[in-house]
Every structure is written in C-alpha cells, then in structure tokens.
Scaffold this motif. Structure first.
Motif, PDB file in Angstrom:
ATOM      1  N   VAL A 336       5.258  -0.675  -2.511  1.00  0.00           N
ATOM      2  CA  VAL A 336       5.004  -0.676  -0.848  1.00  0.00           C
ATOM      3  C   VAL A 336       4.153   0.787  -0.480  1.00  0.00           C
ATOM      4  N   VAL A 337       3.086  -0.045   0.330  1.00  0.00           N
ATOM      5  CA  VAL A 337       2.077   0.948   1.145  1.00  0.00           C
ATOM      6  C   VAL A 337       2.909   1.382   2.722  1.00  0.00           C
ATOM      7  N   HIS A 338       2.681   2.868   2.229  1.00  0.00           N
ATOM      8  CA  HIS A 338       3.437   3.601   3.675  1.00  0.00           C
ATOM      9  C   HIS A 338       2.267   4.121   4.038  1.00  0.00           C
ATOM     10  N   GLY A 339       2.561   4.991   5.522  1.00  0.00           N
ATOM     11  CA  GLY A 339       2.051   6.058   5.468  1.00  0.00           C
ATOM     12  C   GLY A 339       0.517   5.383   6.579  1.00  0.00           C
ATOM     13  N   PRO A 340       0.817   6.004   7.458  1.00  0.00           N
ATOM     14  CA  PRO A 340      -0.424   6.007   8.362  1.00  0.00           C
ATOM     15  C   PRO A 340      -2.253   5.913   7.982  1.00  0.00           C
ATOM     16  N   GLU A 341      -2.561   4.750   8.661  1.00  0.00           N
ATOM     17  CA  GLU A 341      -4.611   4.635   8.352  1.00  0.00           C
ATOM     18  C   GLU A 341      -5.243   6.417   7.892  1.00  0.00           C
ATOM     19  N   GLY A 342      -5.596   6.062   6.427  1.00  0.00           N
ATOM     20  CA  GLY A 342      -6.725   7.394   6.044  1.00  0.00           C
ATOM     21  C   GLY A 342      -5.805   8.015   5.651  1.00  0.00           C
ATOM     22  N   TYR A 343      -4.097   8.336   5.546  1.00  0.00           N
ATOM     23  CA  TYR A 343      -2.671   9.026   4.394  1.00  0.00           C
ATOM     24  C   TYR A 343      -2.198   8.371   4.149  1.00  0.00           C
ATOM     25  N   GLN A 344      -2.200   6.621   3.884  1.00  0.00           N
ATOM     26  CA  GLN A 344      -1.035   6.043   3.200  1.00  0.00           C
ATOM     27  C   GLN A 344      -0.909   6.369   1.523  1.00  0.00           C
ATOM     28  N   ARG A 345      -0.668   6.158   1.061  1.00  0.00           N
ATOM     29  CA  ARG A 345      -0.058   6.642   0.333  1.00  0.00           C
ATOM     30  C   ARG A 345       1.187   4.794  -0.565  1.00  0.00           C
ATOM     31  N   VAL A 346       1.071   5.151  -1.526  1.00  0.00           N
ATOM     32  CA  VAL A 346       1.530   3.213  -2.456  1.00  0.00           C
ATOM     33  C   VAL A 346       2.703   3.935  -3.578  1.00  0.00           C
ATOM     34  N   THR A 347       3.752   3.815  -2.747  1.00  0.00           N
ATOM     35  CA  THR A 347       5.417   3.670  -4.321  1.00  0.00           C
ATOM     36  C   THR A 347       4.654   2.689  -4.499  1.00  0.00           C
ATOM     37  N   ALA A 348       5.212   2.872  -6.608  1.00  0.00           N
ATOM     38  CA  ALA A 348       4.606   1.346  -7.279  1.00  0.00           C
ATOM     39  C   ALA A 348       6.465   1.731  -8.372  1.00  0.00           C
ATOM     40  N   ARG A 349       7.460   0.777  -8.975  1.00  0.00           N
ATOM     41  CA  ARG A 349       8.090   0.837  -9.738  1.00  0.00           C
ATOM     42  C   ARG A 349       7.628  -0.646 -10.617  1.00  0.00           C
ATOM     43  N   ALA A 350       8.301   0.051 -12.164  1.00  0.00           N
ATOM     44  CA  ALA A 350       8.175  -0.663 -13.179  1.00  0.00           C
ATOM     45  C   ALA A 350       9.471  -0.492 -13.915  1.00  0.00           C
ATOM     46  N   ASN A 351       9.602  -1.614 -15.203  1.00  0.00           N
ATOM     47  CA  ASN A 351      10.449  -1.265 -15.750  1.00  0.00           C
ATOM     48  C   ASN A 351      10.678  -0.520 -17.340  1.00  0.00           C
ATOM     49  N   SER A 352       9.030  -0.031 -17.292  1.00  0.00           N
ATOM     50  CA  SER A 352       8.500   1.435 -18.749  1.00  0.00           C
ATOM     51  C   SER A 352       7.317   1.209 -17.830  1.00  0.00           C
ATOM     52  N   LYS A 353       6.791   2.841 -18.481  1.00  0.00           N
ATOM     53  CA  LYS A 353       6.510   3.439 -18.265  1.00  0.00           C
ATOM     54  C   LYS A 353       5.046   2.890 -18.364  1.00  0.00           C
ATOM     55  N   ASP A 354       5.125   2.142 -19.422  1.00  0.00           N
ATOM     56  CA  ASP A 354       3.405   1.263 -20.084  1.00  0.00           C
ATOM     57  C   ASP A 354       3.689   0.544 -19.096  1.00  0.00           C
ATOM     58  N   GLU A 355       4.602  -0.579 -18.148  1.00  0.00           N
ATOM     59  CA  GLU A 355       4.154  -1.666 -17.035  1.00  0.00           C
ATOM     60  C   GLU A 355       3.951  -0.393 -16.229  1.00  0.00           C
ATOM     61  N   LEU A 356       4.636   0.649 -15.435  1.00  0.00           N
ATOM     62  CA  LEU A 356       4.270   1.290 -14.458  1.00  0.00           C
ATOM     63  C   LEU A 356       2.859   1.691 -14.513  1.00  0.00           C
ATOM     64  N   GLU A 357       2.019   2.240 -15.657  1.00  0.00           N
ATOM     65  CA  GLU A 357       0.360   2.371 -15.497  1.00  0.00           C
ATOM     66  C   GLU A 357      -0.299   1.708 -15.594  1.00  0.00           C
ATOM     67  N   LYS A 358      -0.079  -0.072 -16.150  1.00  0.00           N
ATOM     68  CA  LYS A 358      -0.811  -1.478 -16.059  1.00  0.00           C
ATOM     69  C   LYS A 358      -0.171  -1.678 -13.732  1.00  0.00           C
ATOM     70  N   LEU A 359       0.195  -1.233 -13.109  1.00  0.00           N
ATOM     71  CA  LEU A 359       0.925  -2.132 -12.571  1.00  0.00           C
ATOM     72  C   LEU A 359      -0.504  -1.132 -11.284  1.00  0.00           C
ATOM     73  N   VAL A 360      -0.044   0.004 -11.743  1.00  0.00           N
ATOM     74  CA  VAL A 360      -0.948   1.477 -10.848  1.00  0.00           C
ATOM     75  C   VAL A 360      -2.279   1.091 -11.002  1.00  0.00           C
ATOM     76  N   GLU A 361      -2.631   0.373 -12.071  1.00  0.00           N
ATOM     77  CA  GLU A 361      -4.133   0.469 -12.770  1.00  0.00           C
ATOM     78  C   GLU A 361      -4.796  -1.099 -11.248  1.00  0.00           C
ATOM     79  N   LYS A 362      -3.841  -1.907 -11.835  1.00  0.00           N
ATOM     80  CA  LYS A 362      -3.976  -2.904 -10.830  1.00  0.00           C
ATOM     81  C   LYS A 362      -4.206  -3.237  -9.514  1.00  0.00           C
ATOM     82  N   LEU A 363      -2.900  -2.197  -8.814  1.00  0.00           N
ATOM     83  CA  LEU A 363      -3.636  -1.557  -7.257  1.00  0.00           C
ATOM     84  C   LEU A 363      -4.434  -0.661  -7.292  1.00  0.00           C
ATOM     85  N   MET A 364      -4.497  -0.060  -8.010  1.00  0.00           N
ATOM     86  CA  MET A 364      -5.726   1.234  -7.094  1.00  0.00           C
ATOM     87  C   MET A 364      -7.342  -0.280  -7.587  1.00  0.00           C
TER      88      MET A 364
END
Length: 364
Positions: A336-364
């Motif tokens: 989910v992307v949230h926060g005002p423009e210029g100060y946005q944050r991404v909150t991401a989740r996954a079922n394992s630490k490895d999956e979370l790292e891969k998801l963050v890489e894709k989003l960034m």
C-alpha cells in the motif's frame, strides 16, 4: 445502517470497507477544500468544534458516530461530545472518553499514570530552569502537550538544556534510553481489549531522528525482548484507561537494562497502522466501523489474525507499479502506498523475509 464520520483526511482508508458493509456514510468536515470529500454519500461543511457534527448526527438520525481524527487538539472536544450524545441521545460514539483524553494528552499526567499502575517508564523530573537538572546527560526534553516529535529535544550537554529554555519556561526532562523504539495498537470497546502485534520503529539516536524517516518492520523482532510482554503491558495500560477506540502506545526497550519502558499513549489512529494491518491482517480503522455496527469482539479479531513479515519505507514520491483497487486495502494487495506527495511511504508484506526483500526490490 447510517454512520456519521467526523473528519475527511483519513476517510479514504476506510471508504472501501464502508461500501463493502453497505453502510450509508455521512461526513462532516470544517475545511471545504479538504481531501476525500467526494467519497462519502453525504458531506456537510460545519464550523470547527463538535457542535456542528452533533447537530448533523441528530438531523440525519445516524446510528453511530465515528470520529476519524489523527491529531490531538480536537480530541477533548470529541470526548465531551461523546459523553453528551451517548447520555442524552443514546447514539454510540466510537472514541475515547474525557478521563482517558485528559490523562493521555498531558505527558506529565501520563507519567504519573504509569507509576500508579506499575508500568515502568524512564526516570524523569519537571524542570523550571536548567539549574534544577539532576538526571545524568543525555536527557530528552519535552513539553507536556504535543505530538509527532514537536518540541522534543535530545540534550547532550547542559548548554543544550539552556538553549531549550530560551524557548520554553518549563520542560518534562526524561532520561535518554538507548535502545529499540516500539509501537503497538490496542483496540478497545465495551470493556473488551486486544493488543495487536508490536511494530519495530528503529533504534534511538542522539540526533533525535524522527520515526517517519526510519525504515520500520513488523512484527517487532528485537533480541532479548518478548513480544508477549509488550502486548501484556499495552493491554494493562488500555484496561486501566477504561475507554473505547484505538490506543496507540510507544515503548522503548533497553538491552542494557533489559527493561521495557512505556513512553506515551495516544487515543487516536496512529502512523504505524498500515504496518500493523500488513503484519496481522487487522485494520484498526475498519475495526472502528465494526465497533459502530456491533461486530467488534475478541473472537472476531482472533478469526482475522494473519501472520506476515512487513516493512514500511519512506520514499518521497512513489513511481513503482500501481496497487489494485481498493488501493488502501491489503485484502487484494501485498503493498500500500500512503502519505502526501513528496513524503510518501510504501508498506509491503510477504510470507517470508526472502519474499519481502524481493517484493521491496520490485517496488523500489
């Protein structure tokens, strides 16, 4: 079912849920240029204060009132309105009562409350001048009221303390705790309370880095700290406050002392709510709606609990792939992307630490 929501800034977080539940939405807002005014079924622009929302609630014959207020100053007016409307008109208002707001909105009263109920909090003193300082440096200087890091200073030298008193005549002076910052949400209604999983907000710094500028993770995983202790302590605080709604609590864990310290508690939605939802599947703002419609219970919360690894990253302006509709829901999204423009944050989740790292890489 018809619900009055007070305040539009947070309404887009729950609009999808209100529609899913088939609830007729009425919203009051004091700013005619505020965001999200196109989302509810009806919108009324009213003067600041709670008299306008109260009159709209009576005129529209709503079944419940849910204030969506994320800042401290209006909370006491909301609390007085709650007690009046519930006593005189029998309309439930899902918010904290006057006693809880008065106690939690003043950091000095909160400190005294922790001591009364036997919850550890950092040593402190009230300073009327730098010369009164007896705690060892560094110390944290605060005002009795305020939120979001406002008027807080980490004083490393007596000169820092004197500089603080160039602006203020008094300070709550607290021992600086070197350790891990932790946030936790507790939900409470009609005497039932449930503490959700703790969130890790990073380590304390002598520079006083604001939590918004830190990478946060859920669930909290700090060496030496039992999350059950955090949840039990948070539950104890909420139970003794004896009020309704969302309780957001900040703790500090010192590895040196092997001690969990309570820092503050707020009776409003908080900044880590996306991480909490991502981590455990329970959305605190949606639970306010469930309280209003009579569907909040410990059993229902237990049935919803999920277990994920999550992280929240400050990014400024997000330019990655778009989330699915509804964009503020984790029901069909892993971020989910949230926060005002210029100060946005991404909150991401996954079922394992490895999956979370891969998801963050894709989003960034």
């Amino acid at each position: 079912m018809k619900i009055l929501f007070i305040g539009s800034r947070l309404y887009d977080d729950i609009d999808w849920y209100v529609r899913k539940k088939g609830i007729e939405s009425v919203l009051t807002e004091s700013n005619e240029n505020a965001i999200n005014l196109d989302l509810p079924d009806q919108v009324f622009i009213v003067p600041r204060g709670m008299d306008g929302p109260k009159q709209v609630a009576l005129m529209q014959k709503v079944d419940a009132i849910v204030p969506l207020i994320g800042i401290d100053p209006p909370l006491i007016d909301v609390a007085h309105m709650k007690e009046e409307v519930e006593a005189e008109y029998g309309i439930p208002v899902v918010a904290a009562n006057v006693k809880a707001v008065e106690l939690t909105s003043n950091k000095i009263k909160t400190k005294e409350f922790y001591q009364q109920i036997g919850v550890a909090t950092p040593d402190y003193q009230i300073l009327n001048s730098p010369e009164e300082l007896t705690l060892d440096l560094p110390v944290v200087l605060k005002q009795g009221e305020g939120q979001g890091g406002k008027d807080i200073k980490v004083a490393k030298t007596i000169e820092d303390v004197k500089e603080y008193f160039n602006t203020f005549d008094q300070a709550l002076c607290e021992r600086f705790i070197e350790g891990s910052e932790i946030s936790i949400e507790v939900l409470g209604f009609n005497g039932e309370y449930v503490a959700l999983p703790p969130i890790y907000k990073g380590e304390t710094t002598l520079e006083g880095t604001h939590p918004l500028n830190k990478v946060k993770t859920g669930p909290c995983m700090v060496e030496g700290l039992d999350n059950n202790l955090v949840q039990h302590t948070a539950y104890k605080v909420a139970k003794n406050l004896g009020s309704d709604g969302i309780f957001e609590m900040d703790f500090m864990y010192s590895k040196i002392d092997n001690q969990l310290y309570a820092i503050e508690v707020n009776t409003r939605p908080n900044g880590t709510r996306y991480l909490t939802t991502a981590t455990c599947g329970v959305n605190s703002l949606c639970e306010l709606v469930n309280m209003a419609v009579g569907e909040f219970s410990l059993h229902n919360i237990s049935d919803k609990l999920e277990y994920h690894y999550s992280t929240e990253i400050p990014i400024g302006n997000y330019e990655g792939p778009s989330p699915k509709e509804p964009v503020k829901s984790f029901e069909d999204n892993d971020f989910v992307v949230h926060g005002p423009e210029g100060y946005q944050r991404v909150t991401a989740r996954a079922n394992s630490k490895d999956e979370l790292e891969k998801l963050v890489e894709k989003l960034m």
